[in-house]
Every structure is written in C-alpha cells, then in structure tokens.
Scaffold this motif. Structure first.
Motif, PDB file in Angstrom:
ATOM      1  N   ALA A 143       0.827  -1.203   0.000  1.00 46.23           N
ATOM      2  CA  ALA A 143       0.000   0.000   0.000  1.00 46.23           C
ATOM      3  C   ALA A 143       0.864   1.256   0.000  1.00 46.23           C
ATOM      4  CB  ALA A 143      -0.926   0.000   1.208  1.00 46.23           C
ATOM      5  N   ILE A 144       1.904   1.249   0.829  1.00 46.27           N
ATOM      6  CA  ILE A 144       2.771   2.427   0.927  1.00 46.27           C
ATOM      7  C   ILE A 144       3.532   2.614  -0.382  1.00 46.27           C
ATOM      8  CG2 ILE A 144       4.656   3.448   2.214  1.00 46.27           C
ATOM      9  CD1 ILE A 144       2.718   3.201   4.192  1.00 46.27           C
ATOM     10  N   ILE A 183       2.407   1.851  -3.326  1.00 45.48           N
ATOM     11  CA  ILE A 183       1.459   2.427  -4.290  1.00 45.48           C
ATOM     12  C   ILE A 183       1.266   3.923  -4.039  1.00 45.48           C
ATOM     13  CG2 ILE A 183      -0.929   2.385  -5.116  1.00 45.48           C
ATOM     14  CD1 ILE A 183       0.339  -0.160  -5.840  1.00 45.48           C
ATOM     15  N   ILE A 184       1.027   4.277  -2.770  1.00 45.46           N
ATOM     16  CA  ILE A 184       0.760   5.690  -2.467  1.00 45.46           C
ATOM     17  C   ILE A 184       1.967   6.546  -2.837  1.00 45.46           C
ATOM     18  CG2 ILE A 184       0.203   7.341  -0.653  1.00 45.46           C
ATOM     19  CD1 ILE A 184      -1.036   4.981   0.902  1.00 45.46           C
ATOM     20  N   THR A 185       3.168   6.060  -2.480  1.00 50.09           N
ATOM     21  CA  THR A 185       4.367   6.850  -2.749  1.00 50.09           C
ATOM     22  C   THR A 185       4.614   6.991  -4.250  1.00 50.09           C
ATOM     23  OG1 THR A 185       5.277   6.005  -0.689  1.00 50.09           O
ATOM     24  CG2 THR A 185       6.817   7.053  -2.187  1.00 50.09           C
ATOM     25  N   PHE A 231       2.484   6.675  -6.694  1.00 50.82           N
ATOM     26  CA  PHE A 231       1.420   7.500  -7.285  1.00 50.82           C
ATOM     27  C   PHE A 231       1.693   8.973  -7.010  1.00 50.82           C
ATOM     28  CE2 PHE A 231      -2.847   9.424  -7.290  1.00 50.82           C
ATOM     29  CZ  PHE A 231      -3.312   8.994  -8.518  1.00 50.82           C
ATOM     30  N   SER A 232       2.119   9.277  -5.782  1.00 51.69           N
ATOM     31  CA  SER A 232       2.378  10.676  -5.434  1.00 51.69           C
ATOM     32  C   SER A 232       3.522  11.249  -6.263  1.00 51.69           C
ATOM     33  CB  SER A 232       2.716  10.792  -3.951  1.00 51.69           C
ATOM     34  OG  SER A 232       1.637  10.330  -3.176  1.00 51.69           O
ATOM     35  N   TYR A 233       4.613  10.475  -6.403  1.00 53.06           N
ATOM     36  CA  TYR A 233       5.702  10.967  -7.252  1.00 53.06           C
ATOM     37  C   TYR A 233       5.233  11.117  -8.697  1.00 53.06           C
ATOM     38  CZ  TYR A 233       9.303  10.829  -3.672  1.00 53.06           C
ATOM     39  OH  TYR A 233      10.052  11.090  -2.560  1.00 53.06           O
ATOM     40  N   LEU A 243       2.351  12.090  -9.569  1.00 54.02           N
ATOM     41  CA  LEU A 243       1.664  13.388  -9.600  1.00 54.02           C
ATOM     42  C   LEU A 243       2.680  14.529  -9.654  1.00 54.02           C
ATOM     43  CD1 LEU A 243      -1.147  12.764  -6.935  1.00 54.02           C
ATOM     44  CD2 LEU A 243      -1.482  13.052  -9.382  1.00 54.02           C
ATOM     45  N   VAL A 244       3.747  14.400  -8.878  1.00 55.10           N
ATOM     46  CA  VAL A 244       4.762  15.469  -8.889  1.00 55.10           C
ATOM     47  C   VAL A 244       5.429  15.558 -10.258  1.00 55.10           C
ATOM     48  CG1 VAL A 244       6.893  16.308  -7.834  1.00 55.10           C
ATOM     49  CG2 VAL A 244       5.171  15.214  -6.419  1.00 55.10           C
ATOM     50  N   ILE A 286       4.331  15.499 -13.022  1.00 57.64           N
ATOM     51  CA  ILE A 286       3.599  16.312 -13.991  1.00 57.64           C
ATOM     52  C   ILE A 286       4.239  17.690 -14.111  1.00 57.64           C
ATOM     53  CG2 ILE A 286       1.389  17.459 -14.386  1.00 57.64           C
ATOM     54  CD1 ILE A 286       0.097  15.178 -12.725  1.00 57.64           C
ATOM     55  N   LEU A 296       1.052  11.534 -15.681  1.00 50.93           N
ATOM     56  CA  LEU A 296       0.931  10.806 -14.417  1.00 50.93           C
ATOM     57  C   LEU A 296       1.078   9.306 -14.634  1.00 50.93           C
ATOM     58  CD1 LEU A 296      -0.019  10.192 -11.492  1.00 50.93           C
ATOM     59  CD2 LEU A 296      -2.354  10.497 -12.285  1.00 50.93           C
ATOM     60  N   MET A 297       0.299   8.784 -15.588  1.00 51.73           N
ATOM     61  CA  MET A 297       0.254   7.338 -15.742  1.00 51.73           C
ATOM     62  C   MET A 297       1.553   6.789 -16.314  1.00 51.73           C
ATOM     63  SD  MET A 297      -3.652   6.774 -16.825  1.00 51.73           S
ATOM     64  CE  MET A 297      -4.695   6.353 -15.459  1.00 51.73           C
ATOM     65  N   VAL A 336       0.404  -2.790 -10.942  1.00 55.66           N
ATOM     66  CA  VAL A 336      -0.523  -1.657 -11.044  1.00 55.66           C
ATOM     67  C   VAL A 336      -0.050  -0.710 -12.141  1.00 55.66           C
ATOM     68  CG1 VAL A 336      -1.386   0.389  -9.856  1.00 55.66           C
ATOM     69  CG2 VAL A 336      -1.280  -1.780  -8.641  1.00 55.66           C
ATOM     70  N   PHE A 338      -1.173   1.363 -16.390  1.00 49.16           N
ATOM     71  CA  PHE A 338      -0.969   2.814 -16.355  1.00 49.16           C
ATOM     72  C   PHE A 338      -0.073   3.235 -17.510  1.00 49.16           C
ATOM     73  CE2 PHE A 338      -1.861   5.013 -12.103  1.00 49.16           C
ATOM     74  CZ  PHE A 338      -2.906   4.189 -11.799  1.00 49.16           C
ATOM     75  N   ILE A 393      -6.105  -1.559  -9.471  1.00 46.18           N
ATOM     76  CA  ILE A 393      -6.415  -1.069 -10.815  1.00 46.18           C
ATOM     77  C   ILE A 393      -7.930  -0.938 -10.987  1.00 46.18           C
ATOM     78  CG2 ILE A 393      -6.224  -1.543 -13.279  1.00 46.18           C
ATOM     79  CD1 ILE A 393      -3.728  -3.232 -12.598  1.00 46.18           C
ATOM     80  N   ALA A 405      -0.166  15.319  -4.056  1.00 44.18           N
ATOM     81  CA  ALA A 405       1.059  14.550  -3.902  1.00 44.18           C
ATOM     82  C   ALA A 405       1.802  14.973  -2.642  1.00 44.18           C
ATOM     83  CB  ALA A 405       1.954  14.737  -5.129  1.00 44.18           C
ATOM     84  N   LEU A 461       2.536  12.340   0.252  1.00 47.72           N
ATOM     85  CA  LEU A 461       3.912  11.989   0.589  1.00 47.72           C
ATOM     86  C   LEU A 461       4.186  12.279   2.054  1.00 47.72           C
ATOM     87  CD1 LEU A 461       5.877  13.147  -2.579  1.00 47.72           C
ATOM     88  CD2 LEU A 461       5.574  10.822  -1.755  1.00 47.72           C
ATOM     89  N   VAL A 466      -4.958  -3.992   1.313  1.00 44.59           N
ATOM     90  CA  VAL A 466      -4.027  -3.111   0.592  1.00 44.59           C
ATOM     91  C   VAL A 466      -4.803  -1.981  -0.083  1.00 44.59           C
ATOM     92  CG1 VAL A 466      -2.397  -2.972  -1.321  1.00 44.59           C
ATOM     93  CG2 VAL A 466      -2.307  -4.912   0.226  1.00 44.59           C
ATOM     94  N   VAL A 476      -4.436   2.052   0.594  1.00 45.07           N
ATOM     95  CA  VAL A 476      -4.151   3.029  -0.461  1.00 45.07           C
ATOM     96  C   VAL A 476      -5.240   4.099  -0.467  1.00 45.07           C
ATOM     97  CG1 VAL A 476      -4.008   3.357  -2.957  1.00 45.07           C
ATOM     98  CG2 VAL A 476      -2.879   1.409  -1.902  1.00 45.07           C
TER      99      VAL A 476
END
Lengths: 691, 691
Positions: free
Chosen positions: A371-372, A374-376, A378-380, A382-383, A385, A618-619, A655, A659, B375, B527, B531, B651, B655
């Motif tokens: 999970a962490i 994925i979140i990390t 995904f956040s990067y 976003l950045v 962009i 992003l993707m 995942v 993307f 996904i 993000a 983060l 998970v 997320v």
C-alpha cells in the motif's frame, strides 16, 4: 512550391527505400537454432493472427466511416457562410479517399514494423551469442524499419494529397484516417499486451513461482506477442498520428492566418512539409551515429543519435530560414520545440530512473508493504507532472512571443514548435521500437534455453531500451500537447472561416460546461481501457489455472501448454473492448458540438487537452517508476528478490503496467483524434449553429 | 435591509445557542465506566494537545498574514483606475481585522466540534449499552453542535462585517480568513489521521495480527485522535469555508452585476445572507426529523433529515421570492442547486455502496491479488467522476439559463445555486460529524473491553455514518465546484471594476499557459500531502516496531504502550508538512497573476477548478470504494476475513485512506483558497498590470 513537394516525396521515397533495405537486411541475419526459431515462430504467428483480426475489424470501420465522410462532405459546406449549400459529390469522395489513404498508410507502417520486429527478436538474441554490438545493431536497424517507413509513408501521403487537391482541409481527412487507426491500434494493443503480461505474471511468478518468460507458462507467448502488438505496432501508429496531425494543423493555420496574401499563404502552408523533409534527412544521417561506443553502453548510443539528429535539423533550419527568406519566428519556434523536447525527456528521466530519489524512496518504503509503495509511487507520479507542464508552458509562450516579436503569427509559431519536435520522429521511433525488440529477444533467449551469458547481454540491451524510452516519451507527450494546441487553433480557424466569430471565453458558462465535459473524457477513457485489462486478465488467469490443474505435465515440463488459447483470449478481449472507447473519441465531441454549439466544443477540446496531458504524464511516469523501483529491489537493495519489499514492488509494478502501457499512451492519441474530429466536422457543426 | 441583517444575526445567535445547549446536554450524559473514561481521556488529551499546537501555529500565521493584509490594503487600490493611489490605513486595518475574525470564527467552530466529539464518543459507546436509539441520539446531537455552531458563527460574522462596512470586499477578507484556517486544519488533520491509521493498521493488523483498535497497539490512541482532528475539526472547517465563500462570492456578484441600480444592488447583495438565514431555520427544523424509526436503521434517519431540510428550505424560498418581489431566477437557481446536491450524493453512493457493481466487482477481482484490486478500484473511481461532472454541468447551465430566461443575471444565478446547496450546511455537517463520533465510539468500546453486543451496535451506527457521508460528500464537492465558479466570476468582476477589460479566452496562449499551471496545482498539492502521510507513517511504523521489540510486555498485555509518543509524532509530522502546501495555495496564484497578468490568473483559477474537482471526486470515491470492498469481503464473500482476497482488500483500503481522507477532501478547500486569494489580491494584481 511544386519543387518542395517533389523534394518531400523524393525524401519520403528514400526513407521508405532505406526501410525496405533494412527490412531485408534484418531477414538475412542468422535466425538461430531450431529451438529458438520454433519459439520465435509461436510469437510471430500469434502477432500475425492478432494483426489480421485487428486489420479486418479496422477495414470495416474505415469503410463505414469513409462512407459517412463521403456523404457528409458531399454537401459543400465551404459555401455555407453564403447561405446556399452546393452538393459536390466529388469533394465528398475525395475526402473519403484521403481518409482511407491515411488509415492505409498508418496500417502499412505498423505492419512493416511488426513483421520486422518478430523477425528481429530471435536474430538479435542469436547475435547476442556473438557479441553485444551485433545484437544491438540488429535490434536498432529493425526499429529503424518502423521509424523510416512511418515518416516516409506519412510525407508521401500528405504531400501527394496536398499536391492533387491544394486544400489542407482534405489533408485533414488523411490525418483523421491515420489517427483513427492509431487510436484503435494503440488502445487495442495496450489492452492486449497488459492482459497477457498481468495474467502471466500473477499466475506464473506469484502463484506457482516460475520465472519470467518460462516456457511452462501458457500465457508466455501471448505476453511476448503483446510486446509487439502493443509497443511496436501501437506506439508506431501513435507517433505517426502526432506527426501527421501537427503537420496538417500548421498547414491549416498557414492557409488561414496568411489568407490575405496569396504568396505568403502558399509559402507557409507548405513550410511544415519542408520541415518534415529536412527532419527525414536529419534522421537518416542521425541513425549513422547510433553505434555502441568503446564503453559498451547501448543507452548513450541511442540518446546520442537523438541529440545529433536534433542538432543536424537545427542547422538545416537555420540555413533554410536565412536562405529561403522565411521569417525568423519559425526558426525560434523550431528551436524552442526541439530544446523543450530534449529537456522534458531528461527531467522525466529523474522520476523513473533508479539513480534518483523518487524510485529509491519508493523502493525503500516498499519494506512497509504494497500500500505504501502504491501511495508513494502515485504521489511521485503526480509530482512528475510539474516539470513537463512547465516545459510545455515555456515552449508555448516562447514560440508564441518570439514569433510575435519577429513580426509573425504567434499561433503559427506554436504549431511550428510541435512540428519541429516531431520532424525528428524517424529517429525517435527507431530508438523507441528498439525497446520491445530487445525485450522480446530476452524472452526468446530464456524460452529457447540459451546460455546465461546471452541472457545477461539481452538484459543490458533491455535496460538501454528503458532509458531511451524516457526521452522518447518526453518527446511524444510534449509534442502531442503542442500539436493539439495547434489543432485547437485550427479548429477555431475553420469555424471562423465559415463566418462564425468564435470566442472561447472561460467567463461563458457554456464554455465552462464544455471544458468540464472535455476534462472528464480522458479519465473516463483511461478507466474503460484499464477495466478492459483487468476483466480480460481475470479471464486469462482462470484459463492458465485451468491448464495447470488439468494438465499437471505442463508444470513438470513434460507437456507443452496451449499457448494459442491464451493468444486467442487476449486478442478477442482486446478487440471487443474497443467499441466504447472508440465511440467516446469520435461521437462525443460531435455530440457536444451539435447540442451545445461550437463555443462549448472549443471548451471541450481545451478541457480534454488539459486533463489528457496531465493523466498521460501521471500514468506513464508512475508506471515507469514502479517498474524501476521493483527492478531496483531486484538488484539486492532492501532485501532483494523474494523479500517482502520485493513482493510489494511486484504489486506496484503490476498496477503500473496498464498505467504506462495501456491508458497513459493512448491518451495522446485520444486528444488528437478528438481535436481532428472536431476540426474535420467543424463545418457541419457550424452549419447546425447557423440554422 | 437592516431588518434582514438583524434577522440573520438573530438566527445565527439562536443556532449558536442551540449548539451550546446541546454541548452541555451531551456532557450531562453518562460518561461510562472508569475504564471507558480512561480510554476516552487518552483520546481527549491527544486531540487537545494537537489542537493546541495547531492553533498556536495558526495564530502566528494569521497574525503574519494579517499584517501583510493591513499593509497591502492601506493603499486604497479602489482608486487605482483613476490613476492615483490614496493611502487609507483604516481600510487596511479593517480588512486585516475582518480576516482575523474569519479565522477566529472558523477556529471556534472547529474547537467546539472537537471538544464535544471527544466527550460524545465515550458517552455514545456507553449509551449503546442501553440501546441503539440512545447511542444514536448522543452522537447525532454532538454532531449538531458542530453544524449549528458553524453556521451560526458564519452568519453572525458575515452579517456584522457587512453591516459595519457595507463593503462586500471586506467580507471577502473574512472569507479568506476562514478558508486559510480551513485549509491548514483540513490538510493537517488529514495528514495526522492517516499517518496514525496506516501505521496502526500496518504494524498492528498486518505484522503482529492484533485486531483493529486493540489497546496493545501503541498507535491506537493516535488513530482515534486522528478521527477527531481529521474528520470532525477538519471537515467542519472545510464546509465552513465553502459556506462562507459561496455567500461572499454572490454578495460580490450582487454588488457588481446590479451596480447600475442602487436598490437592486442592495437587495441582491444581501440576498445570499437571507438564503443562509432561511437555511439555518430549515436545518433547526430538519434536525428534529432525525430519529431512528421502527426499523432500527440509523442510515435512513440521517438521509431523511437532509431531504426534509432541503424541502423545507425550498418552501421558504418560494414564499420569500413571491412575497419579497425577488426575480424568479433566484428561485430556479436555488432549486437547481438543492436538487443537484441530492442527486449527486445519491449517484456517488452507487460507486461506494456494497449494493452495487463497482464495489462487488472490486471485491471479486481481489481474489487475483492486490494489484488487480487497485487497478479496478482506481478505474471505477475514474468512472465515478462522470455523473458528478454531468450534475455540475447541468446545475450550472440550468441555473444560468433559467435565470437569464427570467430576465435576470445568469452568473448571479450560478452563484445562488451554490448558496442554495450550502444553505442547509447546518444539517449536512451534523450528519457528517456524526460519522467520526460513532467510529470513535466503536474504538472505545473495543479498547475498554465492552461486550460484543455493544460493539455490534456501534458497528451498525458506524455503517450508517458511511452512507450519510456519501450524500454529504456529494453536496460538499458539487457545492465547492459551483462556489468556485461563482468566485471565478467574482474575480473577473473585481478586476473589471478596476478598469481592466478581462477576456479569459482559451485562444489566448497566456490564458492557456495559466490554465495548464492551474491544472497541475491540485495534483501537486495532493502529492505533497500524501507523501507527508507516507513519510510520517514510515517514521511511526518504526516507532511502533521499536516499542514492541523493546517492551515485550506490551504484546503480552502486561505493559501499557507509550501512546503519547505516537500522538506526538503524528502531530509534529502533520504540522511540519503543511508549509509547502500552504505556500502553494497562497503564494503561487499571486505569483502567476503578477508575472503573467490577470488573464493568465483567470486561466489559472479555471484550470485549478477543473482538475481540482476531478481529482477530489476520483480520490474520495475510489477511497470509499476500496474501503467498502474490503468490508464486503469481511462479510464472508470471496473467502472472507483472512483470505487472500481479504489481504488484497486491505491493501486497497490502505491506499484509499489518504486518497479519501487526506488529499481528496483538501482539494475543495485548496481551490476555494486560491480563488479567494486571487479575488482579494485582484486589485494589487490589476495595479501591477496597469503600471
């Protein structure tokens, strides 16, 4: 002007000729051991089966759309501003033929690229037995077949259509044909490849614990076929479509912006074709510089080729502008485009390379679970962009204001910066198509039981493909953004040429409504393609499990799995999933235009560009980041292969698969197709609005 | 007009009075066993510690910003159009005081809501021992303290500031104060709550296998504190901010749209305040209808309250418009707003409820692992954007064109539809604050070792909170979208009132540059906050592991963990992570305005609204969907608790946590703050543009 058109066609023919020559050169290379040839033949047959089905479906679509176009454009809406409608069947048929020609050229380029790729993979693997240099050469030259065929066919097609009709709106039909095909090829290929990849990984690697590309996996052939239909054919069609669309957009702008002065009008309508011609010559030269140096590193070789090609084109353009009496604005715009493309490519490398913080940090947090991770990641994503958007903004403003400062049309300048970027597509596609070929070579080496040394060489070649991909993705996304900005301007010009003043003001609620509807389209399109992947992958997973259960001999290695069944499932799934996305791309903009009017459609296009670019970045970047975070862990960091961090990394990678390879790259094509549909049907929409 | 202002203040006082009365009513309820009180005191102390730190930091920020505002607005830029700048210190100080008042009111409402919530949780759990009805009443009335205090303070503040100054631009200062505080409270609370939640779950549930809310988990108190600071205080501040911002935006529009006719101008500047007054009365009545019926289901009780409140308000508005000689347009606009709010809420329920395909399908594919779960959930999240966007488009177009058709100002109508939706905030916040209180009650029941029966009752109450949340989220997101559209119009009016014609045309590349920069801001903001969550959670995970390792007595149940350490970590982490997001929200728009001009800033605001709404919907809905997919599996479907599908569901849920509780809900506030900053500083930006 005719001289330039002839030169353009000649350059196209040379490019195509070199492509054909390289095609046969690749086929003359050593096809390897019998075992390797057998494995390669499975992949080749699977790819050809899919392409045959795809092109059969596309032929029907093209004919149907061609008939619609022929009928609609028989009403000579060019005259609508004057209040009377002439019926001109010949214009309708010309437009339809131009559309079909565009689709056919795009298909031929894709087909050539694919057939050479499925021949080159095994030959590159075999050559890896000799040395890395040879293997690299086979893969890169095979990639060049795609790159050179594509630009050659594109310039021949556009120049001929323009030469015959002298009407850039008809060339727009050609572009729409190319893009409509590209969208289906790209999205279909993207769904195919990730369906197979995910299913193969989840059952193979995770459930039964056999390695990547293990021949006991029933989905392994489908997975390798997917690399070809998704990455080679799809990606080629994608850049083909941006290449043609940006050129046509600028031709339209040239014809309308300089409508007051016939000499200027002709000069700047043809100029983008000249730029493409020079780009082809520059690419043909640049390809010669792609050689693995004494350091044995193939990555820098590819980047060197790209940067040299850009430099050569820059010199050509300086000479052309100074000698040909063109406005300096086009020079600045071209340079702005080329520099931005390279800069965006390099910065996006920061977010996906194992050398920098984003990937390393994502790998580090994987020790706390999926999970962490994925979140990390995904956040990067976003950045990531941010630098690209700033790059696109700078390129837009620079090309606009430098052109204006040179006493020239700013919006024409923005279009030229896109064409400048894409003029080097011959080289860009060559490096990009190299990637899936060596990826496949690695798969064949594994499946055909070649030595570990060969597999290691293939790994080095494969890693280089990923680095090259970062730069080419930077090019393709930023070029697509600038292209659609130019198409957006072209749409407005076409509407205004029908006597309707078009103000697309954000203070007008109808425009805001259009923007909101446009902005939701790319996310919706992404969702449809990704849901197709998970649905199809789910079915294929069941199939693989069934095979393992009913035929225990497969896992024991005594029985061959039924590869064809998985190949068939992937193909059927991909094709049947294309209906909704295709309708969304083609019908939705026309509907918005007819129901809410041309201003709302302008807003719609704007909205689709804004979120389209953002979601594409992003993707693509998040997907690349997850992929490399997993690879980083596999080098032994944070516990290495088999650790909890690695398991988390695998989830992130999976995942990221749809993307970066299904949804992300299709978005460029989606926004191009929607812009083209709108420009093409603008006269019809204007007509509805006038009555 | 003064009569209406007095009535508004009186209604505000009544609302505040009822809130205070309920505050003491809740405190008079049975505080439960000694053990329960001890557990509750940990949570209460943790929450108060955080709030103290947060408000200390916010006081410094408010004073600093207040000084900046006092200085900047001492230059009477209202006259700049005439070329001369008067220095009017009194205006500067008035504006600064208004700003600080807004911040203080928002803080008081949040503080009241929090303190009652941390008293109500244990009392609700204790009442659950008696019966569900009683427990429901305690929790809902505690929620009402927040809802009624909030709308009471808001209307008293706005009406008084307007009464004293007669200048809606000064009321804008009040709104900015409220929103600036809301942004920090919301984002800070969101980071806090998910840091604790994720860390507690990952080590507790996944690594050592103890249940949710187990008192052996060192992060369990921080987790429950988080529910209060994130969901109660943060969410209250969030709706407070939309409530005030929409009202102020319409006041500004009323003042400028009807500038030609003084009577009309006053009438429609005050109208939004009247609408809020009626909404408060309607909420006070509607709250009476919230009773658990004979079916024993608390979910329908909450929704009934909301729908009755809307209906009562509709009747009030019909009477007001007909009797008061208001244009029919405002009636249509109010109704359009109310209906859309309910419809959007109900459709978003489709994507997050366990009764429909998205959640069930996501649960089903979880059998193939976490990646497919992610996904699929993410894709449905993308699809969930569609009905809400269409709802917002329909509400915008309906309120605009119905107002225009009634011979009225369309853009004023759009603003009124937002105020209409938000006028019932008293009721909406009451049901929304109910959720985290019962969530906490469940936690206390578990930690204090209450009977299984009590925990089951608490579960039923908790599930109802989630259903109510869907509708309130639909309200808050769509109201925020309409609010910022009105603020966007207000920004343009403020600029034009300074003598600058403002065309925000998408055909202008400067505007497109602004839109692209604005569009990338919400993803970047998301993000940064996410983060922050993963970084802080990573630190807290280490802390929990250390405690378990160094004090084996904790897991054995013989030693109490160091709860305070985790509470402190969460608080520090959240506060220090707020600097970058805050700068982005406040400084970036001003920078864009000064460097690229007011047109670009207009585009910037537009862009931020488009992606802000889309990302807010995506993240809120996807997060809710993953949460419920996990819960669906926990009911025994697809293997139930402990199965592979369940692990995958966990998970996805993790997320989704920062998606739905950190990044998603902060985005509303972000776009409101950016619009307010721009409108407030518009005169300064216009001044730069003129020189």
């Amino acid at each position: 002007m005719v001289t330039w058109l002839i030169l353009a066609i000649v350059a196209g023919l040379i490019s195509l000729g070199v492509a054909v020559w390289l095609y046969f050169w690749v086929h003359r290379q050593d096809p390897g051991t019998e075992k390797a040839q057998e494995v390669a033949s499975w992949i080749r047959d699977g790819a050809k089966t899919y392409l045959r089905r795809l092109y059969t479906a596309l032929t029907l679509v093209a004919i149907a759309l061609g008939i619609v176009i022929a009928v609609v454009f028989s009403f000579d809406i060019g005259h609508i501003g004057m209040g009377d409608i002439d019926v001109s069947v010949s214009r309708g048929i010309t437009m339809a033929l131009s559309f079909i020609l565009g689709a056919v050229c795009s298909a031929i380029a894709g087909y050539m690229g694919m057939t050479v790729a499925v021949a080159a993979n095994v030959r590159s693997a075999t050559a890896a037995n000799v040395n890395l240099n040879k293997a690299f050469k086979v893969a890169f030259y095979a990639g060049s077949v795609m790159g050179l065929a594509m630009v050659g066919l594109a310039i021949i097609g556009m120049s001929s259509v323009y030469w015959i009709t002298r009407d850039p709106e008809i060339v727009l039909g050609f572009s729409f044909g190319a893009s409509a095909l590209a969208l289906l090829a790209k999205a279909g290929g993207g769904i195919y490849t990730k369906t197979a990849d995910i299913a193969a990984d989840l059952v193979g690697k995770v459930e039964v614990g056999i390695p990547e590309d293990d021949p006991r996996n029933p989905a392994v052939v489908a997975d390798n076929v997917g690399d070809n239909v998704g990455d080679v054919a799809g990606m080629g069609a994608d850049i083909f479509d941006s290449y043609v669309a940006s050129t046509v957009a600028v031709m339209l702008l040239g014809a309308s912006v300089f409508a007051g002065d016939q000499m200027m009008q002709v000069k700047y309508t043809v100029f983008p074709l000249i730029l493409c011609t020079l780009g082809i010559v520059a690419s043909l030269i640049g390809i010669q510089f792609v050689r693995v140096g004494k350091d044995g590193k193939p990555g820098p070789a590819l980047n060197r080729g790209t940067i040299f090609t850009c430099a050569i084109l820059a010199v050509f353009v300086i000479i052309l502008v100074l000698a040909g009496g063109y406005n300096l604005g086009v020079l600045w715009a071209t340079l702005a485009g080329l520099v931005t493309g390279v800069v965006i490519g390099l910065t996006s490398d920061y977010f996906t390379s194992t050398d920098y913080k984003p990937v390393i940090e994502t790998a580090r947090v994987s020790t706390s679970g999926a999970a962490i991770n994925i979140i990390t990641g995904f956040s990067y994503g976003l950045v990531s962009i941010v630098p690209s958007i700033i790059g696109i903004v700078v390129a837009t403003l620079l090309s606009y204001f430098l052109s204006e400062a040179a006493g020239f049309s700013g919006i024409y300048g923005v279009g030229i910066s896109a064409v400048g970027m894409l003029a080097v597509s011959g080289m860009i596609v060559s490096s990009d198509a190299y990637g899936p070929i060596v990826d496949n070579a690695r798969g064949i080496a594994e499946m055909a039981g070649m030595s570990q040394e060969v597999i290691d060489t293939a790994d080095v070649l494969d890693a280089a493909g990923n680095t090259a991909k970062a730069i080419t993705k930077g090019f393709s996304i930023s070029a697509a953004a600038l292209t659609v900005l130019a198409l957006f301007a072209a749409y407005a010009e076409v509407i205004e040429s029908r006597g309707i003043a078009l103000t697309i003001s954000l203070r007008d609620p109808i425009v805001v409504a259009g923007v909101l509807l446009g902005a939701m389209t790319p996310p919706l399109f992404s969702a449809l393609t990704m849901l197709a992947v998970t649905n199809n992958a789910f079915d294929m997973i069941e199939e693989i499990r069934t095979q393992f259960r009913e035929h225990p001999g497969i896992l024991a290695g005594t029985e061959l799995p039924d590869y064809a069944k998985c190949v068939g499932l992937a193909a059927e799934g991909a094709l049947s999933s294309l209906v909704m996305p295709a309708l969304l791309a083609v019908v939705f903009p026309i509907l918005v235009g007819i129901v809410l009017g041309p201003e709302a459609l302008g807003g719609f296009l704007g909205g689709s560009i804004f979120t389209g670019v953002i979601f594409a970045l992003l993707m693509s970047n998040a997907g690349g980041l997850w992929d490399n975070a997993k690879k980083y862990i596999e080098t032994g960091e944070f516990g290495g292969v088999g650790s909890d961090a690695h398991k988390a990394g695998v989830v992130g990678d999976t995942v990221g698969d749809p993307f970066k390879d299904t949804a992300g790259p299709s978005l460029n094509t989606l926004i191009t197709v929607m812009s083209l549909v709108s420009s093409l049907f603008a006269p019809i929409i204007a007509a509805f609005h006038l009555f």
